[in-house]
Structure formats: C-alpha cells, structure tokens
Scaffold this motif. Structure first.
Motif, PDB file in Angstrom:
ATOM      1  N   SER A 190       0.835  -1.190   0.000  1.00 26.15           N
ATOM      2  CA  SER A 190       0.000   0.000   0.000  1.00 26.15           C
ATOM      3  C   SER A 190       0.872   1.242   0.000  1.00 26.15           C
ATOM      4  CB  SER A 190      -0.904   0.013   1.236  1.00 26.15           C
ATOM      5  OG  SER A 190      -1.386   1.311   1.520  1.00 26.15           O
ATOM      6  N   LEU A 191       0.668   2.112  -0.985  1.00 26.13           N
ATOM      7  CA  LEU A 191       1.450   3.352  -1.044  1.00 26.13           C
ATOM      8  C   LEU A 191       1.259   4.166   0.222  1.00 26.13           C
ATOM      9  CD1 LEU A 191       1.831   5.733  -4.063  1.00 26.13           C
ATOM     10  CD2 LEU A 191       1.244   6.641  -1.836  1.00 26.13           C
ATOM     11  N   ILE A 192       0.026   4.284   0.707  1.00 22.35           N
ATOM     12  CA  ILE A 192      -0.229   5.078   1.910  1.00 22.35           C
ATOM     13  C   ILE A 192       0.507   4.489   3.109  1.00 22.35           C
ATOM     14  CG2 ILE A 192      -2.001   5.907   3.503  1.00 22.35           C
ATOM     15  CD1 ILE A 192      -2.117   7.283   0.815  1.00 22.35           C
ATOM     16  N   THR A 209       3.449   6.377   5.163  1.00 23.40           N
ATOM     17  CA  THR A 209       3.295   6.590   6.604  1.00 23.40           C
ATOM     18  C   THR A 209       4.428   5.946   7.387  1.00 23.40           C
ATOM     19  OG1 THR A 209       0.895   6.670   6.334  1.00 23.40           O
ATOM     20  CG2 THR A 209       1.721   6.295   8.560  1.00 23.40           C
ATOM     21  N   ALA A 210       4.912   4.803   6.925  1.00 24.36           N
ATOM     22  CA  ALA A 210       6.028   4.139   7.605  1.00 24.36           C
ATOM     23  C   ALA A 210       7.257   5.037   7.644  1.00 24.36           C
ATOM     24  CB  ALA A 210       6.354   2.822   6.911  1.00 24.36           C
ATOM     25  N   VAL A 211       7.537   5.740   6.546  1.00 24.35           N
ATOM     26  CA  VAL A 211       8.690   6.631   6.505  1.00 24.35           C
ATOM     27  C   VAL A 211       8.470   7.840   7.410  1.00 24.35           C
ATOM     28  CG1 VAL A 211      10.121   8.098   5.028  1.00 24.35           C
ATOM     29  CG2 VAL A 211       9.343   5.877   4.202  1.00 24.35           C
ATOM     30  N   ARG A 212       7.253   8.345   7.434  1.00 23.30           N
ATOM     31  CA  ARG A 212       6.977   9.509   8.272  1.00 23.30           C
ATOM     32  C   ARG A 212       7.008   9.167   9.766  1.00 23.30           C
ATOM     33  NH1 ARG A 212       8.435  12.918   5.278  1.00 23.30           N
ATOM     34  NH2 ARG A 212       7.230  13.822   3.587  1.00 23.30           N
ATOM     35  N   GLN A 213       6.655   7.929  10.115  1.00 26.32           N
ATOM     36  CA  GLN A 213       6.508   7.597  11.533  1.00 26.32           C
ATOM     37  C   GLN A 213       7.585   6.668  12.066  1.00 26.32           C
ATOM     38  OE1 GLN A 213       2.495   6.138  12.095  1.00 26.32           O
ATOM     39  NE2 GLN A 213       1.570   8.108  11.580  1.00 26.32           N
ATOM     40  N   GLN A 214       8.187   5.842  11.197  1.00 24.87           N
ATOM     41  CA  GLN A 214       9.167   4.867  11.693  1.00 24.87           C
ATOM     42  C   GLN A 214      10.414   4.848  10.802  1.00 24.87           C
ATOM     43  OE1 GLN A 214       7.351   1.034  12.639  1.00 24.87           O
ATOM     44  NE2 GLN A 214       5.390   2.036  13.034  1.00 24.87           N
ATOM     45  N   ALA A 215      10.443   3.954   9.815  1.00 24.54           N
ATOM     46  CA  ALA A 215      11.597   3.889   8.910  1.00 24.54           C
ATOM     47  C   ALA A 215      11.242   3.068   7.684  1.00 24.54           C
ATOM     48  CB  ALA A 215      12.815   3.284   9.601  1.00 24.54           C
ATOM     49  N   GLY A 216      11.759   3.487   6.545  1.00 29.34           N
ATOM     50  CA  GLY A 216      11.577   2.760   5.303  1.00 29.34           C
ATOM     51  C   GLY A 216      12.876   2.703   4.530  1.00 29.34           C
ATOM     52  N   VAL A 217      13.005   1.693   3.662  1.00 23.46           N
ATOM     53  CA  VAL A 217      14.207   1.558   2.842  1.00 23.46           C
ATOM     54  C   VAL A 217      13.816   1.575   1.369  1.00 23.46           C
ATOM     55  CG1 VAL A 217      14.171  -0.976   3.050  1.00 23.46           C
ATOM     56  CG2 VAL A 217      16.272   0.195   2.337  1.00 23.46           C
ATOM     57  N   ASP A 235       7.784   9.311  -4.412  1.00 22.14           N
ATOM     58  CA  ASP A 235       7.353  10.538  -5.070  1.00 22.14           C
ATOM     59  C   ASP A 235       6.469  11.389  -4.156  1.00 22.14           C
ATOM     60  OD1 ASP A 235       7.445  12.100  -7.561  1.00 22.14           O
ATOM     61  OD2 ASP A 235       5.284  11.769  -7.588  1.00 22.14           O
ATOM     62  N   THR A 236       5.531  10.770  -3.431  1.00 24.13           N
ATOM     63  CA  THR A 236       4.690  11.568  -2.534  1.00 24.13           C
ATOM     64  C   THR A 236       5.515  12.158  -1.393  1.00 24.13           C
ATOM     65  OG1 THR A 236       4.038   9.555  -1.319  1.00 24.13           O
ATOM     66  CG2 THR A 236       2.565  10.312  -3.068  1.00 24.13           C
ATOM     67  N   LEU A 237       6.506  11.414  -0.906  1.00 32.06           N
ATOM     68  CA  LEU A 237       7.366  11.910   0.167  1.00 32.06           C
ATOM     69  C   LEU A 237       8.216  13.086  -0.299  1.00 32.06           C
ATOM     70  CD1 LEU A 237       8.367   8.406   1.512  1.00 32.06           C
ATOM     71  CD2 LEU A 237       7.311  10.174   2.932  1.00 32.06           C
ATOM     72  N   ARG A 238       8.834  12.959  -1.483  1.00 30.23           N
ATOM     73  CA  ARG A 238       9.700  14.050  -1.957  1.00 30.23           C
ATOM     74  C   ARG A 238       8.889  15.293  -2.279  1.00 30.23           C
ATOM     75  NH1 ARG A 238       8.948  16.547  -7.198  1.00 30.23           N
ATOM     76  NH2 ARG A 238       7.717  15.024  -8.345  1.00 30.23           N
ATOM     77  N   VAL A 266       1.844  26.520 -14.857  1.00 31.04           N
ATOM     78  CA  VAL A 266       1.552  25.098 -15.042  1.00 31.04           C
ATOM     79  C   VAL A 266       2.060  24.311 -13.840  1.00 31.04           C
ATOM     80  CG1 VAL A 266       3.719  24.631 -16.272  1.00 31.04           C
ATOM     81  CG2 VAL A 266       1.733  23.141 -16.637  1.00 31.04           C
ATOM     82  N   ILE A 267       1.310  23.285 -13.442  1.00 32.43           N
ATOM     83  CA  ILE A 267       1.766  22.387 -12.384  1.00 32.43           C
ATOM     84  C   ILE A 267       2.837  21.468 -12.957  1.00 32.43           C
ATOM     85  CG2 ILE A 267       1.077  20.425 -10.945  1.00 32.43           C
ATOM     86  CD1 ILE A 267      -1.542  21.800 -10.420  1.00 32.43           C
ATOM     87  N   THR A 268       3.976  21.397 -12.277  1.00 29.61           N
ATOM     88  CA  THR A 268       5.079  20.542 -12.717  1.00 29.61           C
ATOM     89  C   THR A 268       5.097  19.210 -11.975  1.00 29.61           C
ATOM     90  OG1 THR A 268       6.568  21.639 -11.141  1.00 29.61           O
ATOM     91  CG2 THR A 268       6.491  22.525 -13.380  1.00 29.61           C
ATOM     92  N   SER A 269       4.614  19.190 -10.740  1.00 28.85           N
ATOM     93  CA  SER A 269       4.451  17.961  -9.953  1.00 28.85           C
ATOM     94  C   SER A 269       3.264  18.162  -9.026  1.00 28.85           C
ATOM     95  CB  SER A 269       5.690  17.661  -9.094  1.00 28.85           C
ATOM     96  OG  SER A 269       6.799  17.272  -9.862  1.00 28.85           O
ATOM     97  N   GLY A 270       2.404  17.166  -8.916  1.00 31.29           N
ATOM     98  CA  GLY A 270       1.262  17.302  -8.026  1.00 31.29           C
ATOM     99  C   GLY A 270       0.823  15.958  -7.493  1.00 31.29           C
ATOM    100  N   THR A 271       0.181  15.973  -6.311  1.00 26.44           N
ATOM    101  CA  THR A 271      -0.287  14.733  -5.709  1.00 26.44           C
ATOM    102  C   THR A 271      -1.278  15.045  -4.605  1.00 26.44           C
ATOM    103  OG1 THR A 271       0.469  12.592  -4.833  1.00 26.44           O
ATOM    104  CG2 THR A 271       1.437  14.548  -3.864  1.00 26.44           C
ATOM    105  N   PHE A 272      -1.895  13.999  -4.084  1.00 27.34           N
ATOM    106  CA  PHE A 272      -2.642  14.077  -2.832  1.00 27.34           C
ATOM    107  C   PHE A 272      -1.655  13.770  -1.721  1.00 27.34           C
ATOM    108  CE2 PHE A 272      -4.869  11.918   0.627  1.00 27.34           C
ATOM    109  CZ  PHE A 272      -5.859  12.854   0.929  1.00 27.34           C
ATOM    110  N   SER A 273      -1.545  14.654  -0.734  1.00 26.58           N
ATOM    111  CA  SER A 273      -0.600  14.471   0.353  1.00 26.58           C
ATOM    112  C   SER A 273      -1.160  13.499   1.392  1.00 26.58           C
ATOM    113  CB  SER A 273      -0.296  15.813   1.030  1.00 26.58           C
ATOM    114  OG  SER A 273       0.321  15.611   2.287  1.00 26.58           O
ATOM    115  N   PRO A 274      -0.549  12.318   1.554  1.00 23.02           N
ATOM    116  CA  PRO A 274      -1.030  11.384   2.578  1.00 23.02           C
ATOM    117  C   PRO A 274      -0.910  11.926   3.994  1.00 23.02           C
ATOM    118  CG  PRO A 274       0.324  10.234   0.959  1.00 23.02           C
ATOM    119  CD  PRO A 274       0.506  11.710   0.717  1.00 23.02           C
ATOM    120  N   THR A 275       0.061  12.804   4.233  1.00 21.59           N
ATOM    121  CA  THR A 275       0.244  13.368   5.567  1.00 21.59           C
ATOM    122  C   THR A 275      -0.762  14.466   5.856  1.00 21.59           C
ATOM    123  OG1 THR A 275       2.626  12.881   5.468  1.00 21.59           O
ATOM    124  CG2 THR A 275       1.902  14.486   7.127  1.00 21.59           C
TER     125      THR A 275
END
Length: 369
Positions: free
Chosen positions: A32-34, A38-46, A228-231, A316-325
């Motif tokens: 799951s992308l979400i 969330t794992a990177v925001r709250q704990q750790a991801g690789v 991509d959502t994190l960056r 123009v939008i160059t990058s866009g997303t829904f922010s999970p945070t």
C-alpha cells in the motif's frame, strides 16, 4: 525486460509491483502506497535507489574541473564526506541534471539520475579537455536509502555489527550533507523525504544481506510511488518534471544552489544565468500550491494567476499529488513572478489554491502557514 538492481529478487520476494523506470525494472509499491508513505513519516523505510549512477572523479585537476562543470562550488567541501546539491548546466543556463557531489578520500563522487546517465556522461566527457581528470562509473555499488525517525538508529546498529562501535557513532553523529567512508561502504546523510536518514553505498554482493537485516529490524520496503509523494511533501524537485535542459535553475527554486562567489569562478552557464538574474522579474518561479478542497492537483494542469495590475497570466503544475500526511492536494507549479492569487483549471473549473514557499512537510509536520 529492463536493467535490474542487485535487489530485484528481494523486491519480488516482498511482493513488489514492478514498473519500468528509466530503463530499469523497479518497485512502484509493495502493498500500500499510503502505508509505505506513513512508515517513513513515523518509523523507517528503505528505498532501493541503485538505479542511480555513481561516478567517481579523480586526478590532479578533479577540483578545478568540477568547479568549472557545476553551478555550486565544490571548494566549499572542506572535509572528506562533505556533500552539496547542485545543478550541472549547459551554456544557456538550462539544467542538464541535478546531482549530489561528495568529497572523498581519493577525489569526489557524483550521484546522478538514472534517466540522464548517458547524456550526463557524454557532457562530462566533452568538458574534460585541458584537465587531468578521470571519470569512473561504479556499477558494482548498490545504494540503499533508509529514511524515517528511527532510520539512523537502526542503521547505526547494523554498522556496529558490520564494523565497530566507533564507526557506528560516526554514523549516528552525521550532520546533514555529510558522509563517512567505511572500507568499501560510504554512508551519507543527504535524504529526499523530509525525514532523517542515510544513504548507504555498498557492494552489490552485500546489498541483499543488508536489505534483509533492515527488514528484520522493522524497516519497511518503500517503492517509487511513496518516494514521489514523500519528496513532493518535502518540496524537492524531480528532474524532467520540475526542471530540465530548457529551464533555468532560477525558475526551478534552485537559486540557492548557485555559488556566485568568488566572482572569478567561470562555471558553465554563468554568463547566461547572470543575464537572467538581471531580468529576474521576467522569469517564472517555482512555487508550492495548496488545495484544501476535494480533488487532486496533477502535473500539467493550467494555473491561472492574477497579477497586481488585475491581468491574468498562466502557469503550469510541474508535480502534483494528494498528500497522505496533510490529507489534501499539494503541488509544485511554475507561475509568473509576482502573481498575487492563483487558481487551477480542473476539468474546466477554476479552483482557488494557496501559493506557498516550496516545502509542505518536514519531520512529519506541516511547515507552511
């Protein structure tokens, strides 16, 4: 089939969905992308970022050559492991690539984007005349980016098992944009997510074992989707989207990466940038957009901006997303300088957005007002 990193089998083992990314077979997500985000925001991801290209620069003229080649100044790197972010520009001031450069014991190390590898190497080789310098790719090295609040502590434990207490302490104490060489390993702190963490460059043969150790310690595997959502939450550019060879760094929120002093340093693109700098009001700028209404801000959408005189100009939008945070839409957009209000054209409807400084989330917290 594309090229595969040393961790390809591990991605399949972890249930990854594989996509083509710049000619490489890479994981877009695992479960799951979400959840990964969330794992990177709250704990750790690789993240496996071994598809990126490592180029070592050595020779008597390594430093003066890089001072000519890059917009930022490698003379600022005083100690082994010191790093900086920079653009590599063409003569017109466009961004050939954005990259990280490190000072190493034997010279310098560049890490460049995988999709720009061939043109980057061709450009660098074309600029070697008159300099005693050698360029060596390091395809036998993998890169693991471990990010999140618990990332450094977990990596330090692995370093302690693999090397020593002293080396573990050096990794734990790393400041931003610094790294340490540990035999064939290089561990640096130059993350792309808005969280603490490190990047580990290590031999391909050792990468699967370290991957397993990270996952056993509770680190979650993270695909390109969450990367991509994190960056984007961190407000960081993606080459080919937020800048390219036709875009000035002054229009890509990269002015801070240009070292104008000393004035006598004649880096490639300097003359063009100087002219652009004097006409800065005519250049578009890269800004953050926030849309708290329902909907998603997507790359390519038109941004209608109202100017101080009441006229309108398009961006123009160059990058866009829904922010999970944040639970709403965010974007980077190239808009006219001086725009006072903006709205995004979503299926023919102009939806008001707030214009902010690029950067939306740091250490899991909202950073704009």
């Amino acid at each position: 089939m594309g090229q595969q990193t040393a961790l390809y089998a591990k991605h399949l083992e972890a249930g990854a969905r594989i996509v083509d990314f710049g000619g490489w077979d890479m994981p877009i997500q695992y479960q799951s992308l979400i959840e990964e985000h969330t794992a990177v925001r709250q704990q750790a991801g690789v993240f496996d970022v071994s598809h990126m290209t490592i180029v070592d620069i050595e020779g008597a003229d390594a430093e003066p050559w890089l001072r000519h080649l890059l917009a930022n100044d490698v003379a600022r790197l005083k100690a082994t492991g010191d790093a900086l972010y920079t653009g590599m520009l063409n003569d017109a001031g466009g961004v050939i690539d954005d990259l990280i450069v490190y000072r190493m014991n034997a010279g310098f190390r560049l890490v460049v984007n995988c999709a720009t590898r061939e043109k980057d190497l061709a450009w660098m080789q074309s600029q070697q005349a008159g300099y005693t310098v050698t360029l060596t790719e390091r395809p036998a090295l993998a890169i693991l980016a471990v990010q999140g609040p618990k990332a450094i502590d977990i990596v330090a434990q692995i370093i302690n098992q693999r090397f020593s207490d002293e080396d573990s302490s050096r990794v734990s104490g790393l400041k931003n944009f610094a790294g340490v060489e540990l035999e064939q390993w290089f561990v640096a702190r130059t993350g792309y997510t808005g969280e603490n963490g490190v990047e580990i460059m290590l031999p391909n043969l050792e990468a699967p074992q370290i991957w397993d150790q990270l996952l056993a310690a509770g680190v979650k595997p993270i695909g390109l989707g969450a990367r991509d959502t994190l960056r984007l939450e961190a407000g960081m550019n993606l080459y080919g989207h937020d800048m390219d060879e036709n875009i000035s760094p002054l229009s890509a929120n990269m002015a801070w990466t240009i070292a104008w002093e000393p004035a006598e340093r004649d880096f490639i693109g300097r003359q063009a940038l100087t002219e652009q700098r004097h006409a800065a009001d005519a250049l578009p700028v890269l800004k953050g957009l926030v849309m708290e209404e329902r909907g998603v801000l997507r790359e390519g959408l038109r941004v209608e901006c109202t100017m101080s005189d009441g006229s309108t100009q398009d961006g123009v939008i160059t990058s866009g997303t829904f922010s999970p945070t944040l639970k709403h839409g965010i974007a980077l957009a190239r808009i006219p300088a001086g725009a006072e209000q903006c709205a995004v054209d979503i299926r023919g409807k102009l939806v008001p957005v707030r214009v902010v400084k690029p950067g939306f989330v740091r250490h899991g917290k909202k950073v704009f007002s």
